[in-house]
Design an enzyme around this catalytic site. Sequence first.
Site, PDB file in Angstrom:
ATOM      1  N   CYS A  77      65.587  74.675  -3.120  1.00  0.00           N
ATOM      2  CA  CYS A  77      66.028  76.045  -3.214  1.00  0.00           C
ATOM      3  C   CYS A  77      65.135  76.714  -4.363  1.00  0.00           C
ATOM      4  CB  CYS A  77      67.399  76.088  -3.579  1.00  0.00           C
ATOM      5  SG  CYS A  77      68.240  77.646  -3.132  1.00  0.00           S
ATOM      6  N   ILE A 132      72.845  78.345  -0.749  1.00  0.00           N
ATOM      7  CA  ILE A 132      73.198  79.282  -1.748  1.00  0.00           C
ATOM      8  C   ILE A 132      71.954  80.448  -2.277  1.00  0.00           C
ATOM      9  CG2 ILE A 132      74.333  79.436  -4.101  1.00  0.00           C
ATOM     10  CD1 ILE A 132      74.942  76.270  -3.771  1.00  0.00           C
ATOM     11  N   ARG A 133      72.256  81.531  -1.851  1.00  0.00           N
ATOM     12  CA  ARG A 133      71.288  82.421  -2.199  1.00  0.00           C
ATOM     13  C   ARG A 133      69.632  81.907  -1.940  1.00  0.00           C
ATOM     14  NH1 ARG A 133      70.498  83.948  -7.473  1.00  0.00           N
ATOM     15  NH2 ARG A 133      71.487  82.048  -8.096  1.00  0.00           N
ATOM     16  N   HIS A 168      70.709  72.847  -0.722  1.00  0.00           N
ATOM     17  CA  HIS A 168      71.024  71.896  -1.894  1.00  0.00           C
ATOM     18  C   HIS A 168      71.489  70.519  -1.346  1.00  0.00           C
ATOM     19  CE1 HIS A 168      70.952  74.883  -5.287  1.00  0.00           C
ATOM     20  NE2 HIS A 168      71.057  75.701  -4.355  1.00  0.00           N
ATOM     21  N   GLU A 170      72.046  67.898  -3.079  1.00  0.00           N
ATOM     22  CA  GLU A 170      72.784  67.334  -4.155  1.00  0.00           C
ATOM     23  C   GLU A 170      74.470  67.670  -3.899  1.00  0.00           C
ATOM     24  OE1 GLU A 170      71.045  70.074  -4.502  1.00  0.00           O
ATOM     25  OE2 GLU A 170      71.669  71.380  -5.882  1.00  0.00           O
TER      26      GLU A 170
END
Length: 189
Positions: A77, A132-133, A168, A170
Amino acid sequence: MTIGVLALQGDFSLHLKVLSKLKVSGILVKKTTDFDLINGLIIPGGESTVMSLLIDKFNLYKKIKDFAIENCVYGTCAGAILVSSECDDKKINTLDLIKIKSLRNFYGRQINSFSKKISINFLKNKINASFIRAPKLKSLSKKNKVLALYKNDPVLLQHKNILVSSFHPELSSSTIIHQYFIKMVKNNV
Ligand code: GLN
């Protein structure tokens, strides 16, 4: 073998948790001397503008570039934005480790965050990927291996020792992307 997670800002501690789950030694990387202790580096998600400023502030720009000549680096990201060769936001001092153009916040704002099951080309089962964004990652080289797509755009790419994802890993219950990176580090691709 030890994997470092750049810990200037962002989502670094969850990457350490995944490494420990996989019984791989992981350390937080904050200063130039930490690079002597690691064999691979993860640059986490977070805020790429802030991370870019902190990389310059702590004299890590050249250190990361030199490290990436011989070692594996995985940018997720915001981390993918930082390692890209071009970014639509000129505030980012990109590290130019892989020939991709990153377009910040392409997948919307924080409230538009989403998880989607995506296919990975080395896996039978789909995995859950959190965006996420997230940036769009445009491949600028035919040599880049596209390992996963979402709506026809690459979201996981590799060129030699450099891996990037716009999502992401994780945050997923699957540790497969970390396992893939650990294998890259072990084989020193
Ligand atoms: N939109 C953020 C940036 O441009 C990246 C978001 C993330 O890492 N989850 O820096």
